[in-house]
Design an enzyme around this catalytic site. Structure first.
Site, short mmCIF file in Angstrom:
data_model
loop_
_atom_site.label_atom_id
_atom_site.label_comp_id
_atom_site.label_asym_id
_atom_site.label_seq_id
_atom_site.Cartn_x
_atom_site.Cartn_y
_atom_site.Cartn_z
N HIS A 37 0.70 -1.29 0.22
CA HIS A 37 -0.04 0.16 0.17
C HIS A 37 1.01 1.24 0.06
O HIS A 37 0.61 2.22 -0.58
CB HIS A 37 -0.79 0.19 1.21
CG HIS A 37 -1.92 -1.02 1.39
ND1 HIS A 37 -1.71 -2.07 2.37
CD2 HIS A 37 -2.90 -1.37 0.77
CE1 HIS A 37 -2.71 -2.90 2.33
NE2 HIS A 37 -3.50 -2.49 1.32
N GLN A 61 -17.60 -6.73 -1.69
CA GLN A 61 -16.72 -7.55 -2.48
C GLN A 61 -16.24 -8.59 -1.95
O GLN A 61 -15.60 -9.67 -2.53
CB GLN A 61 -15.45 -6.60 -2.91
CG GLN A 61 -14.33 -6.32 -1.81
CD GLN A 61 -13.26 -5.42 -2.17
OE1 GLN A 61 -13.51 -4.12 -2.28
NE2 GLN A 61 -12.08 -5.92 -2.17
N VAL A 176 4.91 -5.40 -4.57
CA VAL A 176 5.89 -5.28 -3.48
C VAL A 176 5.82 -6.82 -2.96
O VAL A 176 4.88 -7.09 -2.47
CB VAL A 176 5.52 -4.20 -2.57
CG1 VAL A 176 6.85 -4.22 -1.38
CG2 VAL A 176 5.80 -2.68 -3.27
P1 AMP Z 1 -6.26 -3.64 -0.47
O1 AMP Z 1 -6.16 -2.92 0.92
O2 AMP Z 1 -5.98 -5.22 -0.46
O3 AMP Z 1 -7.70 -3.57 -1.12
O4 AMP Z 1 -5.20 -3.07 -1.61
C1 AMP Z 1 -5.47 -1.68 -1.80
C2 AMP Z 1 -4.41 -1.43 -3.07
O5 AMP Z 1 -3.20 -1.94 -2.62
C3 AMP Z 1 -4.82 -2.53 -4.15
O6 AMP Z 1 -4.67 -1.37 -5.40
C4 AMP Z 1 -3.95 -3.54 -4.22
O7 AMP Z 1 -3.51 -3.98 -5.49
C5 AMP Z 1 -2.68 -2.70 -3.61
N1 AMP Z 1 -1.88 -3.64 -3.21
C6 AMP Z 1 -2.00 -4.56 -2.24
N2 AMP Z 1 -0.90 -5.60 -2.05
C7 AMP Z 1 0.06 -4.90 -2.80
C8 AMP Z 1 1.29 -5.24 -3.07
N3 AMP Z 1 2.10 -6.32 -2.43
N4 AMP Z 1 2.31 -4.41 -3.97
C9 AMP Z 1 1.56 -3.43 -4.62
N5 AMP Z 1 0.22 -3.16 -4.41
C10 AMP Z 1 -0.36 -3.87 -3.46
#
Ligand code: AMP
Length: 282
Positions: A37, A61, A176
């Site tokens: 994030h 979702q 990441v």
């Molecule tokens: P989430 O909180 O899981 O909905 O993720 C929020 C945003 O962070 C989304 O756009 C995810 O794709 C991104 N995200 C989550 N994990 C990673 C990661 N390991 N590397 C890059 N972006 C990430």
């Protein structure tokens, strides 16, 4: 850092902020923030005048049998991290404001959302498109940042932006990973001991695919077969899917002629994880 939780408050903030052509960047998240994030937030900080990070665990979702209730939540810690990163505002909308009584209007992303994640998680992308469109309407960003970790998600959001003429630029940021290759995910906290170790199978299977392509393999069926073998050798895991698809349409590809994406989803014990890599065809 401003803390905003109500929709009118959020609207007022961006109306005031954007009067003079300021570039406002939005990073939508479900909280439990990790370096994945934060990479999005840092990129937004570099490219925008103002950065709003939203934290909202979006019930729409999650499937009925999924982990909505136990999904990790740690808003106090998240706020501290975001303050240290000097974001302009954090937006933590209320579930009752987001989905008021009688809420019944949805964005349906169509066939592109019925495969891969959509096949295993019916209505998942309907919930995502709907909440992202609502966030765009509430925050009114010029640009929004998403991770490539959720590859299908960013394809579907780009498609919604195009199909509905939304005036938002979508930026996709690299994945990441932990040092051993595991892609960072808020759900990784569910993994303990041997499961954490077994979870390396996702990135390892993708490295195998990369290696095959580097060595000249172009038949996607053969590549997928090899990916399956990597999972088969790890008894704590159950592969949900391994697919190779076009980067923009997510259509299946049988012979590699240009770059494609390899996507995997698997259960490690009861935890479902996803990962992907771009296969570069020179
Ligand atoms: P989430 O909180 O899981 O909905 O993720 C929020 C945003 O962070 C989304 O756009 C995810 O794709 C991104 N995200 C989550 N994990 C990673 C990661 N390991 N590397 C890059 N972006 C990430």
């Amino acid at each position: 850092m401003e803390y905003l939780s109500r929709i009118p408050q959020m609207r007022q903030f961006s109306a005031k902020a954007c009067q003079d052509g300021t570039r406002l960047g939005l990073v939508p998240t479900m909280g439990a923030l990790h370096e994945g994030h934060l990479s999005l937030v840092r990129r937004a900080r570099k490219e925008c005048d103002l950065v709003v990070v939203s934290i909202f665990v979006n019930s729409a979702q999650f499937g009925p049998q999924e982990d909505f209730r136990k999904y990790p939540r740690n808003v106090d810690q998240d706020l501290k991290i975001l303050r240290d990163l000097r974001v302009t505002a954090v937006y933590v909308p209320d579930a009752d404001d987001m989905y008021p009584l009688g809420f019944n209007t949805w964005i349906e992303p169509g066939a592109i959302a019925t495969q891969f994640e959509g096949a295993s998680r019916p209505n998942h992308f309907r919930g995502i498109d709907t909440v992202i469109l609502k966030l765009f309407n509430q925050v009114r960003p010029q640009v929004a940042y998403f991770g490539r970790k959720d590859f299908q998600q960013q394809v579907i959001i780009r498609r919604m932006v195009r199909d509905l003429d939304l005036d938002v630029e979508i930026i996709t940021c690299p994945i990441v990973r932990e040092k051993d290759g595991l892609a960072l995910s808020s759900r990784n906290v569910y993994l303990t001991g041997e499961d954490r170790c077994a979870a390396r199978v996702l990135s390892r299977s993708l490295w195998r695919a990369e290696e095959l392509v580097e060595n000249g393999e172009r038949d996607t069926e053969k590549i997928v077969e090899e990916v399956r073998k990597v999972f088969a050798a790890e008894p704590r895991t159950a592969l949900d899917y391994a697919k190779i698809a076009d980067l923009e349409t997510l259509e299946p590809v049988s012979l590699l002629r240009s770059n494609v994406v390899a996507l995997v989803a698997a259960y490690i014990g009861s935890t479902r994880l996803i990962d992907n890599t771009i296969l570069h065809v020179s």
